[in-house]
Design a protein around this motif. Structure first.
Motif, short mmCIF file in Angstrom:
data_model
loop_
_atom_site.label_atom_id
_atom_site.label_comp_id
_atom_site.label_asym_id
_atom_site.label_seq_id
_atom_site.Cartn_x
_atom_site.Cartn_y
_atom_site.Cartn_z
N ASP A 310 -0.13 -36.88 -6.82
CA ASP A 310 0.16 -38.23 -6.72
C ASP A 310 0.02 -38.81 -5.18
O ASP A 310 -0.20 -37.72 -4.31
CB ASP A 310 1.79 -38.45 -7.07
CG ASP A 310 2.63 -37.71 -6.16
OD1 ASP A 310 2.66 -37.70 -5.11
OD2 ASP A 310 3.47 -36.98 -7.03
N PHE A 311 0.11 -39.83 -4.78
CA PHE A 311 -0.12 -40.18 -3.46
C PHE A 311 0.84 -39.94 -2.54
O PHE A 311 0.63 -39.80 -1.40
CB PHE A 311 -0.24 -41.98 -3.55
CG PHE A 311 -1.50 -42.21 -3.82
CD1 PHE A 311 -2.73 -42.24 -3.04
CD2 PHE A 311 -1.86 -42.76 -5.32
CE1 PHE A 311 -4.05 -42.58 -3.30
CE2 PHE A 311 -3.03 -43.46 -5.35
CZ PHE A 311 -4.13 -43.17 -4.72
N ASN A 312 2.06 -39.47 -2.92
CA ASN A 312 3.06 -38.94 -1.78
C ASN A 312 2.73 -37.50 -1.41
O ASN A 312 2.79 -37.34 -0.36
CB ASN A 312 4.35 -39.08 -2.30
CG ASN A 312 5.44 -38.38 -1.29
OD1 ASN A 312 6.12 -37.45 -1.48
ND2 ASN A 312 5.64 -39.38 -0.30
N LEU A 323 -4.99 -40.46 4.20
CA LEU A 323 -4.74 -41.53 3.19
C LEU A 323 -5.35 -42.89 3.19
O LEU A 323 -5.62 -43.40 2.04
CB LEU A 323 -3.20 -41.41 2.89
CG LEU A 323 -2.60 -42.54 1.95
CD1 LEU A 323 -2.71 -41.82 0.52
CD2 LEU A 323 -0.90 -42.61 1.93
N ARG A 324 -5.21 -43.40 4.39
CA ARG A 324 -5.97 -44.50 4.57
C ARG A 324 -7.44 -44.81 4.05
O ARG A 324 -7.92 -45.73 3.37
CB ARG A 324 -5.49 -44.97 5.87
CG ARG A 324 -6.46 -46.36 6.17
CD ARG A 324 -6.30 -46.94 8.09
NE ARG A 324 -4.58 -46.92 8.11
CZ ARG A 324 -4.32 -45.92 8.74
NH1 ARG A 324 -4.76 -45.05 9.24
NH2 ARG A 324 -2.87 -46.14 9.21
N ALA A 325 -8.14 -43.67 4.67
CA ALA A 325 -9.67 -43.69 4.33
C ALA A 325 -9.79 -43.60 2.51
O ALA A 325 -10.64 -44.02 2.09
CB ALA A 325 -10.12 -42.42 5.01
N CYS A 326 -8.90 -42.45 2.07
CA CYS A 326 -9.08 -42.56 0.54
C CYS A 326 -8.72 -43.76 -0.26
O CYS A 326 -9.46 -44.24 -1.04
CB CYS A 326 -8.01 -41.37 0.20
SG CYS A 326 -7.82 -41.30 -1.70
N VAL A 327 -7.82 -44.55 0.18
CA VAL A 327 -7.53 -45.61 -0.63
C VAL A 327 -8.54 -46.87 -0.18
O VAL A 327 -8.66 -47.72 -0.99
CB VAL A 327 -6.03 -46.30 -0.10
CG1 VAL A 327 -5.58 -47.39 -0.61
CG2 VAL A 327 -4.90 -45.03 -0.66
#
Length: 344
Positions: A310-312, A323-327
């Motif tokens: 999950d994202f956490n 995380l920023r790059a993935c989203v």
């Protein structure tokens, strides 16, 4: 009598700014007014509370420019906590003012206040009303330990220092807990979700079931941020707050489980929905059902998929930049500038 509406309203007006700071924590003072989005403590500037008496009127009165609603600080307490009955509002006001409960003037025996049925909507509302904003509490500590530091617009998340927990076939215990209000499309509280915490806030409490919901959850969600034409929905609170670390302007709707995610109700203005699903069969099924329902309603559905479970987990293992790059790669191009935070 110190329990009358008029007397309580006057006493609250004498401490108007303190009332606003406590119950409208997502707002701020500007000159002689406190500005916030609405009486439910939504971020914004539509509602203004007069902090000092002036030629325009007494302290404590407010107006919502968006709806033309007006009222006093008792209404602020009612709206921010989701209370429906005046006795509950009055009890909360007296607690804030440190006033004793007024003595009954009648000679008849006092009416017994019955406990709300366990797990009911009323029990959920009472629990949320008895909880406090998360700033400076173990709930904030718990979220920060999971990498979640941007907590703006989280008026529907609260903290209770001694929340009841009933193990199977064992005496009731009390643990600190993060309490989330579950609301319908009108903002009315229909349920609550509890995450019991360790005494130092470092993790969840060491109990068999550290998360439980109560009330009427069907179609409702934990709403964080102001509903808009673009929103994100997913299962867990921490998962959705992790997404919001890199999409700080995105309104989110944690549904609390895969089954409830599949049947959430869509806000009327919604035109694009980001579906945040966990990597498991239940999450996949909820995602597919939600995509089908959104398409029928003419709502564009876009999936956001984590690298890990999950994202956490992504946030804690990969860090904010990854995380920023993935989203970013998964967003519609027009939403990158609108919702995404820039690297510091």
């Amino acid at each position: 009598m110190s329990g009358t509406a008029q007397d309580l309203s006057r006493r609250l007006a004498d401490r108007a700014e303190a009332v606003c700071r406590h119950y409208l924590s997502n707002g701020r003072r500007e000159g002689r007014y406190w500005l916030v989005g609405d009486i439910r403590n939504t971020p914004g500037r539509s509602l203004f509370v007069r902090l000092q008496a002036s030629a325009k009127g007494p302290a404590g009165k407010w107006t919502d420019a968006a709806t033309d609603e007006r009222g006093d600080l008792l209404d602020i307490i009612r709206g921010s906590l989701g209370l429906n009955d005046f006795p509950n509002v009055a009890d909360e006001a007296r607690a804030f003012l440190s006033l004793p409960h007024p003595e009954l003037e009648s000679t008849s025996p006092p009416r017994r206040v019955l406990p709300a049925p366990s797990g009911s909507v009323e029990a959920a509302r009472r629990l949320f009303a008895m909880s406090q904003p998360i700033a400076g509490t173990l709930a904030e500590t718990y979220l920060r330990r999971r990498g979640i530091t941007l907590l703006h617009g989280t008026g529907n998340l609260r903290f209770h220092p001694r929340c009841y927990y009933k193990p199977d076939d064992s005496p009731t215990e009390t643990w600190p807990a993060m309490v989330a209000a579950v609301t319908d499309l009108t903002g009315r509280i229909t349920g609550a979700h509890r995450t019991w915490l360790a005494p130092d806030g470092s993790d969840k409490a060491p109990v068999n079931t550290p998360r439980k919901a109560m009330g009427d959850l069907l179609g409702s969600t934990v709403r964080i941020g102001v509903p808009d034409n673009v929103m994100a929905a997913g299962e867990g609170i921490e998962t959705m707050l992790s997404i919001r670390q890199v999409l700080p302007n995105m309104p989110i709707m944690p549904a609390l489980s895969a089954a409830h995610l599949a049947v959430i109700l869509f806000p009327p203005a919604l035109r694009r929905l980001y579906i945040v699903s966990d990597k498991d069969p239940a999450g996949d099924a909820a995602r597919d059902a939600l995509i089908e329902r959104a398409n029928v309603e003419g709502i564009e559905a876009i999936c956001l998929s984590p690298g890990f479970g999950d994202f956490n987990e992504d946030l804690q293992r990969l860090g904010m930049d990854a995380l920023r790059a993935c989203v970013r790669l998964q967003l519609a191009p027009e939403d990158v500038l609108r919702f995404m935070s820039l690297p510091q």
